[in-house]
Write a protein that holds these residues in place. Structure first.
Motif, PDB file in Angstrom:
ATOM      1  N   SER A 196       0.304  -1.213   0.005  1.00 51.02           N
ATOM      2  CA  SER A 196       0.075  -0.228  -0.078  1.00 51.02           C
ATOM      3  C   SER A 196       0.895   1.327   0.025  1.00 51.02           C
ATOM      4  N   GLY A 198       3.103   1.736  -2.138  1.00 54.37           N
ATOM      5  CA  GLY A 198       3.530   2.418  -3.549  1.00 54.37           C
ATOM      6  C   GLY A 198       4.886   2.500  -3.651  1.00 54.37           C
ATOM      7  N   GLN A 199       4.735   3.833  -3.701  1.00 54.25           N
ATOM      8  CA  GLN A 199       5.704   4.532  -4.518  1.00 54.25           C
ATOM      9  C   GLN A 199       6.496   5.612  -3.430  1.00 54.25           C
ATOM     10  N   SER A 204       5.527  10.746  -5.042  1.00 56.28           N
ATOM     11  CA  SER A 204       4.267  10.901  -5.641  1.00 56.28           C
ATOM     12  C   SER A 204       3.138  10.252  -4.465  1.00 56.28           C
ATOM     13  N   ARG A 207      -2.074   7.631  -3.051  1.00 51.29           N
ATOM     14  CA  ARG A 207      -1.792   5.972  -1.542  1.00 51.29           C
ATOM     15  C   ARG A 207      -2.857   4.910  -2.879  1.00 51.29           C
ATOM     16  N   GLY A 208      -2.123   4.060  -2.818  1.00 50.56           N
ATOM     17  CA  GLY A 208      -3.234   2.537  -3.256  1.00 50.56           C
ATOM     18  C   GLY A 208      -4.280   2.468  -1.795  1.00 50.56           C
ATOM     19  N   THR A 247      -6.875   6.522  -9.709  1.00 50.47           N
ATOM     20  CA  THR A 247      -5.727   6.314  -9.013  1.00 50.47           C
ATOM     21  C   THR A 247      -4.923   5.429  -7.813  1.00 50.47           C
ATOM     22  N   ARG A 250      -5.063   1.714  -9.229  1.00 47.35           N
ATOM     23  CA  ARG A 250      -4.144   1.585 -10.207  1.00 47.35           C
ATOM     24  C   ARG A 250      -2.079   1.419  -9.138  1.00 47.35           C
ATOM     25  N   HIS A 251      -2.756   2.513  -8.059  1.00 47.59           N
ATOM     26  CA  HIS A 251      -1.707   1.856  -7.245  1.00 47.59           C
ATOM     27  C   HIS A 251      -1.649   1.145  -6.535  1.00 47.59           C
TER      28      HIS A 251
END
Length: 314
Positions: A196, A198-199, A204, A207-208, A247, A250-251
């Motif tokens: 979760s 992510g990057q 970025s 958040r997922g 968004t 996708r994350h």
């Protein structure tokens, strides 16, 4: 990796002495006995780091419930392609285990598995405490959730896992530092690709989706494969705006909601095509394609062959 740990035992054979219920990692290893086709593999444990590695072991074909494990289980596949489906509550994940792909089963996630073709895997069983401690400097105190994966393409992760599997199969205290560094590399990769988190926030701020939201949305999709499912409808399920939902999804998954739904539809179509009584046109309608040409085009993009040719190959 501190000097105080340098002489701690690295290897533990699952068939040797010791209490197999003395750590969550060993408990998980014991639970997994039933899925092994053959003798138990070598298992190497680093107790103070809450981690257990296994050498490559053969999994049998199975259609049954595997209970939730008390640790995160991350695996790399070997050998022939092995289609598999995991039902966890309303969440349905499907993929093909093959070299270059990975599996991620987060702690406390159980469910029903359909595996028609046995295959070999090696595992890293990682305690949640170890994961959260590693993630803390990156997450700024936020809890990090691993995301479930089945046959997920990930050449880097698979390479790290296979290297750790080889080290577990040839236990050697002299390799202790190498094992710990490889585990840190694996944790870094999990944070970046399969969590979760992510990057990094600097790159970025998005958040997922949390695991419960992901389960709710994907389960909703799976129950409505023959219907028109819109983005606004999915976003409303978890009280997000349409743009934020797209968004975050996708994350969390690495793909768009449309791509996820398409994969679910075509995987279901593959299952339905196994029934010779079903007409191909009816299969397409059942998974949301209103014309034979649209279904054939989507199916060919997904599998590389037409529905009729796929049926003949079964």
């Amino acid at each position: 990796m501190a000097a105080a740990h340098r002489h701690a035992p690295l290897a533990l054979s699952a068939r040797e002495g010791g209490d197999l219920h003395s750590s969550p990692q060993r408990q998980a290893f014991e639970i997994c006995r039933g899925v092994i086709a053959g003798p138990l593999p070598t298992a190497a444990e680093i107790p103070e780091h809450g981690t257990l590695l296994t050498a490559r072991w053969p999994h049998r074909e199975m259609h049954e419930v595997i209970p939730a494990l008390p640790v995160h289980t991350i695996g790399a596949y070997y050998g022939v392609p092995s289609p598999r489906v995991w039902h966890c509550g309303h969440l349905r994940l499907a993929g093909v285990g093959r070299p270059g792909t990975v599996a991620v089963v987060p702690a406390d996630w159980g469910g029903y598995w359909d595996i028609d073709q046995g295959s070999s895997l090696s595992y890293v069983m990682l305690s949640d405490a170890r994961l959260q401690a590693f993630a803390a400097p990156l997450s700024r105190g936020r809890r990090v959730e691993l995301l479930p994966r089945v046959g997920e393409p990930d050449a880097i992760g698979a390479h790290i896992l296979r290297a750790l599997g080889r080290l577990a199969g040839r236990p050697d205290r002299a390799k202790r530092l190498l094992v710990e560094q490889a585990l840190d590399l694996l944790c870094t990769h999990l944070m970046r690709v399969h969590s979760s988190l992510g990057q990094p926030a600097a790159r970025s701020p998005a958040r997922g989706l949390p695991a419960w939201q992901l389960r709710r949305v994907t389960g909703y999709m799976a129950e409505r494969l023959g219907e028109d499912v819109g983005l606004d409808e999915l976003a409303e399920l978890i009280s997000l705006s349409r743009s934020h939902f797209c968004t975050a999804f996708r994350h969390a998954t690495g793909v768009t909601p449309h791509a996820w739904l398409t994969r679910l539809r075509l995987e279901r179509a593959q299952e339905m095509l196994r029934d010779p009584r079903m007409r191909i046109i009816d299969v397409g309608l059942a998974v949301g394609y209103q014309t034979p040409s649209a279904f054939t085009a989507a199916f060919r993009r997904f599998t590389g062959t037409s529905p009729s040719a796929y049926r003949r190959q079964i």
